[in-house]
Design an enzyme around this catalytic site. Structure first.
Site, PDB file in Angstrom:
ATOM      1  CE  LYS A  42      -5.988   3.940   1.581  1.00  0.00           C
ATOM      2  NZ  LYS A  42      -5.096   5.071   1.885  1.00  0.00           N
ATOM      3  CB  CYS A  76      -0.930   0.001   1.210  1.00  0.00           C
ATOM      4  SG  CYS A  76      -1.714  -1.579   1.417  1.00  0.00           S
ATOM      5  CG  PHE A 104      -0.579  -5.530   5.141  1.00  0.00           C
ATOM      6  CD1 PHE A 104      -0.974  -4.875   6.289  1.00  0.00           C
ATOM      7  CD2 PHE A 104      -1.482  -6.377   4.522  1.00  0.00           C
ATOM      8  CE1 PHE A 104      -2.245  -5.058   6.825  1.00  0.00           C
ATOM      9  CE2 PHE A 104      -2.758  -6.570   5.050  1.00  0.00           C
ATOM     10  CZ  PHE A 104      -3.138  -5.903   6.194  1.00  0.00           C
ATOM     11  CD  GLU A 139      -2.746   8.007   8.748  1.00  0.00           C
ATOM     12  OE1 GLU A 139      -2.287   8.748   7.868  1.00  0.00           O
ATOM     13  OE2 GLU A 139      -3.645   7.159   8.522  1.00  0.00           O
ATOM     14  CG  HIS A 188      -2.383   4.478   4.929  1.00  0.00           C
ATOM     15  ND1 HIS A 188      -2.245   4.279   3.571  1.00  0.00           N
ATOM     16  CD2 HIS A 188      -2.452   3.230   5.476  1.00  0.00           C
ATOM     17  CE1 HIS A 188      -2.234   2.978   3.323  1.00  0.00           C
ATOM     18  NE2 HIS A 188      -2.367   2.316   4.448  1.00  0.00           N
ATOM     19  CG  HIS A 210      -6.587   0.491   0.814  1.00  0.00           C
ATOM     20  ND1 HIS A 210      -5.559   0.962   0.024  1.00  0.00           N
ATOM     21  CD2 HIS A 210      -5.990   0.062   1.954  1.00  0.00           C
ATOM     22  CE1 HIS A 210      -4.407   0.825   0.655  1.00  0.00           C
ATOM     23  NE2 HIS A 210      -4.635   0.290   1.832  1.00  0.00           N
TER      24      HIS A 210
END
Lengths: 403, 82
Positions: free
Chosen positions: A326, A163, A390, A305, A294, A331
């Site tokens: 998003k 990502c 990830f 975050e 994000h 996403h």
């Protein structure tokens, strides 16, 4: 140090087939999320909710022979690159061809091709597979096609960090331009991950939700999206010499690795990448007006975050507008940072901050100003865009309005 | 063997902990099972009992092992009724 400016942008996602319509949808708080059409929804948990691109006819925008050689991921990347290059007016003749780079961020690419191939092989017991399978699903295909279609002969490659791929791509392009290796780059990200195989794999991780509501109480996870965003980056001198319209300045990029958990986010790693981007861009935290977060909509990401933003910005954190787009475009994994760059560019250029949709009420663990549900008019002179992946890989870019 | 006993055994095996440390009121987090390991435990339970546990029944932070056992029993009952 060579200053880097952005002179072209292109996008395709569930919100629209170009950058302008994507940005307009963001300002209007529209969402491209809905029930999946490509796969029977009853084959999926949680109602099969995704942010799909609909009505995309590749042959209307790509030469038929080339389109036939490409997976959707490559097609998205190429149409976005075509748009960015056209807007920028940049040409790749003579030395310019070898002095331009192509860097595409993507998490996987080729998913639809892989799904098709393996269905034929394992389910249909096909005696032969399509000969173009490899060139369609190879992860570097999107970068290759941009290079081939435009005659760009400089460094061309794909970067993969799940990502965070798009922001890593911007960072690589910026470093190459700064080092003097090239004067310009076509950089961004692409992903085409709306397939039964991919969705089922994400389902198994228990992170997919029937809706996306970042930073809100009651958030339950992510909704997958797809698409591409591509940008033309070049040195200020190069842009001025050819009389290009400058859209924004790419001030800095920061990268870090958590060296921790393969899936769980880390505030330490996220904060390190944000600090690195500010340092690289010679930007003080107090200068930043907007953070394109994000903001995936998972319990863990959004609270982590938020903590990281507090650590980096201190008192100033409460004055920031922080939003996640998003819930609008989903996403899009490797393309996330590139689609979110459209939000940052719009905020810098037009003084509108896109909202965080589907916000219900405050979660004590998320206590910043998330621009809930409605876009906000406010001057943005500096902005930061976060991507955390990830595998604990983080990449953040810092931009300035061009005055 | 009861659902609870089988569930405890699977958790103990996956988390490499002594089965006696597992209590009905323990959360997976209490047992030191975090993140992907917790998702794997749920997967092992689904495979073992051949049921699908919805996301809302698998809250790793607040849901207890007892809740998991109840959720599995609910799915088993639904399966046998169907």
């Amino acid at each position: 140090m060579r200053r880097i400016v952005i002179t072209g942008m292109g996008a395709i996602c569930a919100l629209g087939n170009d950058a302008a319509s994507t940005w307009k949808a963001m300002t209007q708080a529209r969402s491209g999320i809905g029930v999946i059409e490509r796969v029977p929804a009853d084959q999926l948990r949680a109602g099969g909710v995704v942010a799909e691109i609909k009505g995309f006819d590749p042959t209307s925008r790509i030469a038929e022979q080339r389109a036939a050689m490409m997976d959707l991921a490559g097609q998205y990347a190429l149409v976005a690159a075509d748009e960015a290059i056209a807007q920028s007016g940049i040409r790749f003749e003579g030395e310019n061809a070898s002095r331009t780079a192509v860097v595409v961020g993507t998490g996987a690419s080729g998913e639809a091709t892989r799904d098709d191939q393996y269905r034929r092989l394992y389910a249909d017991n096909a005696s032969r597979l399509h000969p173009l399978g490899i060139v369609k699903m190879m992860i570097n295909a999107s970068a290759s096609h941009i290079s081939m279609a435009h005659g760009i002969t400089g460094p061309t490659f794909v970067v993969a960090s799940a990502c965070a791929s798009s922001n890593h791509a911007f960072a690589q392009a910026a470093m190459m331009i700064r080092s003097g290796l090239v004067d310009a780059a076509v950089a961004g990200g692409t992903e085409a991950c709306i397939t039964l195989g991919t969705l089922r794999a994400w389902e198994a991780m228990r992170v997919l939700a029937p809706e996306c509501r970042p930073f809100s109480a009651g958030r339950r996870g992510i909704v997958l999206g797809e698409g591409a965003g591509m940008f033309v980056l070049e040195t200020l001198e190069h842009a001025q010499q050819r009389g290009a319209t400058i859209l924004a300045e790419l001030a800095g990029a920061g990268m870090s690795s958590d060296a921790g958990d393969i899936a769980a986010p880390s505030d330490v790693g996220a904060a390190a990448a944000m600090r690195a981007a500010l340092r690289d861009g010679e930007m003080s935290p107090d200068e930043v007006d907007y953070i394109s977060a994000h903001g995936t909509g998972t319990q863990a990401n959004d609270s982590t975050e938020t903590r990281a933003i507090h650590q980096v910005f201190g008192e100033h954190a409460r004055k920031l507008a922080v939003s996640s787009t998003k819930p609008m475009h989903g996403h899009a994994l490797g393309a996330a940072g590139a689609l979110e760059m459209i939000a940052v560019m719009g905020a810098l250029r037009e003084g509108i901050v896109p909202p965080t949709l589907n916000y219900l009420e405050a979660d004590p663990a998320c206590d910043l100003d998330y621009v809930p549900n409605v876009a906000r008019e406010m001057a943005v002179s500096a902005a930061v865009s976060n991507s955390f992946a990830f595998g604990g890989l983080n990449a953040v870019v810092a931009l300035r309005r061009w005055k | 063997m009861s659902t609870q006993q089988e569930t405890f055994e699977i958790i103990a095996k996956q988390a490499k902990i002594d089965i006696d440390t597992i209590k009905v009121e323990s959360t997976l987090k209490d047992l030191g099972i975090a993140s992907l390991d917790a998702i794997e435990v749920i997967f092992d339970l689904e495979e073992h009992f051949d049921v699908t546990l919805p996301n809302e029944d698998t809250d790793f932070d607040n849901g207890t092992v007892g809740h998991l056992v109840e959720a599995i029993d609910r799915q088993l009952a639904a399966k046998n009724a169907g």
